[in-house]
Design a protein around this motif. Structure first.
Motif, short mmCIF file in Angstrom:
data_model
loop_
_atom_site.label_atom_id
_atom_site.label_comp_id
_atom_site.label_asym_id
_atom_site.label_seq_id
_atom_site.Cartn_x
_atom_site.Cartn_y
_atom_site.Cartn_z
N ASP A 162 48.00 50.21 26.81
CA ASP A 162 48.58 51.18 27.75
C ASP A 162 47.51 52.00 28.44
OD1 ASP A 162 51.15 50.33 27.24
OD2 ASP A 162 51.58 51.92 25.79
N GLU A 163 46.52 52.44 27.69
CA GLU A 163 45.42 53.22 28.28
C GLU A 163 44.61 52.38 29.25
OE1 GLU A 163 43.09 54.94 25.18
OE2 GLU A 163 44.73 56.22 24.47
N GLU A 164 44.41 51.10 28.91
CA GLU A 164 43.67 50.20 29.78
C GLU A 164 44.43 49.97 31.08
OE1 GLU A 164 41.49 45.86 29.48
OE2 GLU A 164 42.03 46.92 27.64
N ILE A 165 45.74 49.77 30.98
CA ILE A 165 46.58 49.60 32.17
C ILE A 165 46.56 50.86 33.02
CG2 ILE A 165 48.96 49.30 32.97
CD1 ILE A 165 49.32 47.38 30.53
N GLU A 166 46.65 52.02 32.39
CA GLU A 166 46.62 53.29 33.11
C GLU A 166 45.28 53.49 33.82
OE1 GLU A 166 47.75 56.68 34.88
OE2 GLU A 166 49.07 55.34 33.78
N ALA A 167 44.19 53.12 33.16
CA ALA A 167 42.86 53.24 33.77
C ALA A 167 42.76 52.31 34.98
CB ALA A 167 41.77 52.91 32.75
N ALA A 168 43.29 51.09 34.85
CA ALA A 168 43.27 50.15 35.98
C ALA A 168 44.10 50.69 37.13
CB ALA A 168 43.79 48.78 35.53
N TYR A 169 45.25 51.26 36.82
CA TYR A 169 46.13 51.82 37.85
C TYR A 169 45.43 52.96 38.59
CZ TYR A 169 50.17 54.08 39.97
OH TYR A 169 51.04 54.65 40.86
N ARG A 170 44.78 53.86 37.85
CA ARG A 170 44.07 54.98 38.49
C ARG A 170 42.94 54.46 39.38
NH1 ARG A 170 44.38 57.19 33.35
NH2 ARG A 170 42.15 56.81 33.02
N LEU A 171 42.21 53.47 38.91
CA LEU A 171 41.11 52.91 39.70
C LEU A 171 41.64 52.27 40.97
CD1 LEU A 171 38.11 52.25 39.96
CD2 LEU A 171 38.53 50.21 38.59
N GLU A 172 42.71 51.49 40.86
CA GLU A 172 43.31 50.85 42.04
C GLU A 172 43.78 51.90 43.03
OE1 GLU A 172 46.58 49.48 44.54
OE2 GLU A 172 46.90 50.70 42.77
N LYS A 173 44.38 52.97 42.54
CA LYS A 173 44.89 54.03 43.42
C LYS A 173 43.75 54.79 44.09
CE LYS A 173 49.06 53.04 42.98
NZ LYS A 173 49.52 52.10 43.96
N SER A 174 42.57 54.79 43.52
CA SER A 174 41.43 55.45 44.18
C SER A 174 40.76 54.54 45.20
CB SER A 174 40.41 55.94 43.15
OG SER A 174 39.78 54.85 42.52
N ILE A 175 40.85 53.22 45.01
CA ILE A 175 40.22 52.27 45.93
C ILE A 175 41.11 52.00 47.14
CG2 ILE A 175 39.50 49.85 46.19
CD1 ILE A 175 38.57 50.01 43.24
N TRP A 176 42.42 51.86 46.93
CA TRP A 176 43.30 51.45 48.02
C TRP A 176 43.25 52.37 49.24
CZ3 TRP A 176 44.65 47.32 50.03
CH2 TRP A 176 45.66 47.26 50.98
N PRO A 177 43.21 53.71 49.08
CA PRO A 177 43.14 54.56 50.27
C PRO A 177 41.91 54.30 51.14
CG PRO A 177 43.79 55.87 48.38
CD PRO A 177 43.39 54.50 47.86
N ILE A 178 40.86 53.81 50.54
CA ILE A 178 39.65 53.49 51.31
C ILE A 178 39.91 52.27 52.19
CG2 ILE A 178 37.23 52.77 51.16
CD1 ILE A 178 37.17 54.33 48.44
N LEU A 179 40.64 51.28 51.68
CA LEU A 179 40.93 50.06 52.43
C LEU A 179 42.06 50.25 53.43
CD1 LEU A 179 40.76 47.41 49.58
CD2 LEU A 179 39.06 47.83 51.36
N LYS A 180 43.01 51.11 53.09
CA LYS A 180 44.19 51.30 53.93
C LYS A 180 43.79 51.71 55.34
CE LYS A 180 48.66 53.57 53.80
NZ LYS A 180 49.49 54.55 53.09
#
Length: 151
Positions: free
Chosen positions: A20-38
């Motif tokens: 769960d912590e690993e999934i949450e960390a991946a989710y936070r990382l994805e959410k920080s990267i996507w705004p840069i690409l959007k």
């Protein structure tokens, strides 16, 4: 530019307490990267994602790269319907083989112009003539880019 070392090498020794912590960390990382690409064109996003994937794979031992790439592609295929449902609010992509485009070219063009008008109105500078000129300029730029791509 520091790219890290990609997948396996960099991640060693950084064990998570739980899945769960690993999934949450991946989710936070994805959410920080996507705004840069959007907001960037799909072609630009494609290059960035491909380069990141290549860097990720380069961090794995050469004999493992093909397996890791296959696992990554399988994960993408698994996530695709979920992301499509989120992106299109459960309705599916509007242009599928089951539901081909139902609009004529003129209808699609008018819808595009309407979308530009809505966006221009949201910026609300109050000058309708200037909004129309901005829309025409945006369409001309897009048409020039399409022409260059086809040459």
């Amino acid at each position: 530019m520091d790219r890290g070392t990609g997948g396996a090498v960099q991640g060693q020794g950084m064990a998570m307490n739980s899945l769960d912590e690993e999934i949450e960390a991946a989710y936070r990382l994805e959410k920080s990267i996507w705004p840069i690409l959007k907001g960037h064109r799909p072609e630009v996003q494609n290059v960035v994602i491909a380069d990141m994937l290549a860097t990720f794979l380069a961090g794995h031992a050469p004999p493992l790269r093909e397996v890791v790439l296959e696992q990554t592609i399988e994960l993408v295929k698994t996530l695709l319907p979920v992301n499509e449902a989120i992106l299109f609010e459960g309705k599916g992509h509007p242009y599928t083989l089951e539901r081909p485009m139902e609009k004529t070219f003129d209808e699609a063009l008018m819808d595009l112009i309407d979308e530009y008008m809505i966006a221009a109105e949201q910026n609300d500078n109050g000058d309708v003539a200037e909004m129309r000129e901005d829309i025409i300029s945006a369409l001309e730029l897009r048409l020039m880019a399409l022409k260059e791509e086809s040459e």
